[in-house]
Write a protein that holds these residues in place. Structure first.
Motif, PDB file in Angstrom:
ATOM      1  N   PRO A 111       0.765  -1.207   0.074  1.00 35.62           N
ATOM      2  CA  PRO A 111       0.122   0.010   0.031  1.00 35.62           C
ATOM      3  C   PRO A 111       0.880   1.153   0.049  1.00 35.62           C
ATOM      4  O   PRO A 111       0.476   2.336  -0.050  1.00 35.62           O
ATOM      5  N   GLU A 112       2.158   1.376   0.148  1.00 35.13           N
ATOM      6  CA  GLU A 112       2.884   2.387   0.189  1.00 35.13           C
ATOM      7  C   GLU A 112       3.096   3.012  -1.330  1.00 35.13           C
ATOM      8  O   GLU A 112       2.553   2.303  -2.074  1.00 35.13           O
ATOM      9  N   ALA A 113       3.512   4.226  -1.083  1.00 33.63           N
ATOM     10  CA  ALA A 113       3.433   5.370  -2.573  1.00 33.63           C
ATOM     11  C   ALA A 113       4.534   4.565  -3.321  1.00 33.63           C
ATOM     12  O   ALA A 113       5.525   4.070  -3.185  1.00 33.63           O
ATOM     13  N   VAL A 114       3.796   4.623  -4.435  1.00 36.28           N
ATOM     14  CA  VAL A 114       4.518   4.208  -5.741  1.00 36.28           C
ATOM     15  C   VAL A 114       4.043   4.945  -7.022  1.00 36.28           C
ATOM     16  O   VAL A 114       2.995   5.416  -7.056  1.00 36.28           O
ATOM     17  N   ARG A 115       5.130   4.932  -7.866  1.00 38.21           N
ATOM     18  CA  ARG A 115       4.795   5.727  -9.024  1.00 38.21           C
ATOM     19  C   ARG A 115       5.286   4.844 -10.276  1.00 38.21           C
ATOM     20  O   ARG A 115       6.382   4.095 -10.149  1.00 38.21           O
ATOM     21  N   PHE A 127       8.826  -0.303 -18.755  1.00 32.74           N
ATOM     22  CA  PHE A 127       7.802   0.162 -17.980  1.00 32.74           C
ATOM     23  C   PHE A 127       8.110  -0.670 -16.704  1.00 32.74           C
ATOM     24  O   PHE A 127       7.707  -1.775 -16.464  1.00 32.74           O
ATOM     25  N   SER A 128       8.415   0.321 -15.651  1.00 33.03           N
ATOM     26  CA  SER A 128       8.492  -0.189 -14.180  1.00 33.03           C
ATOM     27  C   SER A 128       7.919   0.699 -13.155  1.00 33.03           C
ATOM     28  O   SER A 128       7.189   1.631 -13.459  1.00 33.03           O
ATOM     29  N   TYR A 129       8.289   0.300 -12.006  1.00 32.43           N
ATOM     30  CA  TYR A 129       7.771   1.503 -10.799  1.00 32.43           C
ATOM     31  C   TYR A 129       8.968   1.573  -9.925  1.00 32.43           C
ATOM     32  O   TYR A 129       9.562   0.752  -9.601  1.00 32.43           O
ATOM     33  N   VAL A 130       8.663   2.622  -9.171  1.00 30.46           N
ATOM     34  CA  VAL A 130       9.460   3.214  -8.064  1.00 30.46           C
ATOM     35  C   VAL A 130       8.915   3.777  -6.950  1.00 30.46           C
ATOM     36  O   VAL A 130       7.749   4.230  -7.311  1.00 30.46           O
ATOM     37  N   HIS A 131       9.502   3.538  -5.772  1.00 31.53           N
ATOM     38  CA  HIS A 131       8.957   4.556  -4.712  1.00 31.53           C
ATOM     39  C   HIS A 131       9.337   6.118  -5.109  1.00 31.53           C
ATOM     40  O   HIS A 131      10.211   6.223  -5.767  1.00 31.53           O
ATOM     41  N   PRO A 132       8.353   6.774  -4.654  1.00 27.41           N
ATOM     42  CA  PRO A 132       8.653   8.214  -5.126  1.00 27.41           C
ATOM     43  C   PRO A 132       9.726   9.038  -4.864  1.00 27.41           C
ATOM     44  O   PRO A 132      10.349   9.725  -5.107  1.00 27.41           O
ATOM     45  N   ILE A 133      10.083   8.806  -3.467  1.00 31.17           N
ATOM     46  CA  ILE A 133      11.106   9.573  -3.021  1.00 31.17           C
ATOM     47  C   ILE A 133      12.197   8.728  -2.581  1.00 31.17           C
ATOM     48  O   ILE A 133      13.357   8.480  -3.100  1.00 31.17           O
ATOM     49  N   ALA A 134      12.089   7.656  -1.575  1.00 32.06           N
ATOM     50  CA  ALA A 134      13.292   6.786  -1.114  1.00 32.06           C
ATOM     51  C   ALA A 134      12.594   5.472  -1.037  1.00 32.06           C
ATOM     52  O   ALA A 134      11.457   5.506  -0.340  1.00 32.06           O
TER      53      ALA A 134
END
Length: 145
Positions: A111-115, A127-134
């Motif tokens: 559920p954590e932030a992801v973009r 096409f991938s995904y990362v946490h927005p900050i750290a």
């Protein structure tokens, strides 16, 4: 632009375009959807798999387009981004794709932030995904066991 199985994972009939690359459905001549190809690989999909897989791609692109232009999403997802993420995750699940994971830390995204994160790989866009900050710290990373 579809995520397709590697050629080595496909049967000869799938590589030749006679069977859908995502399901075992035989494709009559002219009835499958062509997905490009090379000299020895002509992937095709049945219309229903094409629609399901296409929905996963479209929802990713919609979500990515939003996060690129949204000032809020640079640090935390806004309500629109959350709605787009849920639509994308639902489409991925329907397409039989594995849950999303962070490109940087390799963790499955809960559920954590992801973009979404698009980058240029050696042969194509990825096409991938990362946490927005750290990325969140690993269990025990602070010395606790």
């Amino acid at each position: 632009m579809f995520a397709v199985p590697a050629g080595a994972e496909l049967t000869p009939q799938q590589r030749s375009g006679n069977v859908c690359i995502w399901c075992p459905k035989e494709l009559l001549a002219g009835k499958g959807v062509a997905l490009g190809g090379t000299d020895t690989w002509y992937p095709h999909a049945c219309p229903s798999c094409y629609d399901v897989q296409g929905r996963a791609l479209v929802t990713y692109l919609d979500w990515n387009d939003h996060t690129v232009d949204c000032a809020i999403c640079q640090t935390t997802p806004c309500d629109t981004a959350q709605t787009l993420r849920h639509a994308h995750e639902d489409a991925r699940q329907r397409a039989g794709l594995r849950p999303i994971f962070c490109l940087d830390c390799g963790k499955a995204m809960g559920p954590e932030a992801v973009r979404p994160h698009v980058w240029i790989g050696s042969a194509s866009m990825v096409f991938s995904y990362v946490h927005p900050i750290a990325c969140p710290p690993s269990a025990g990373a602070d010395g606790d066991s």
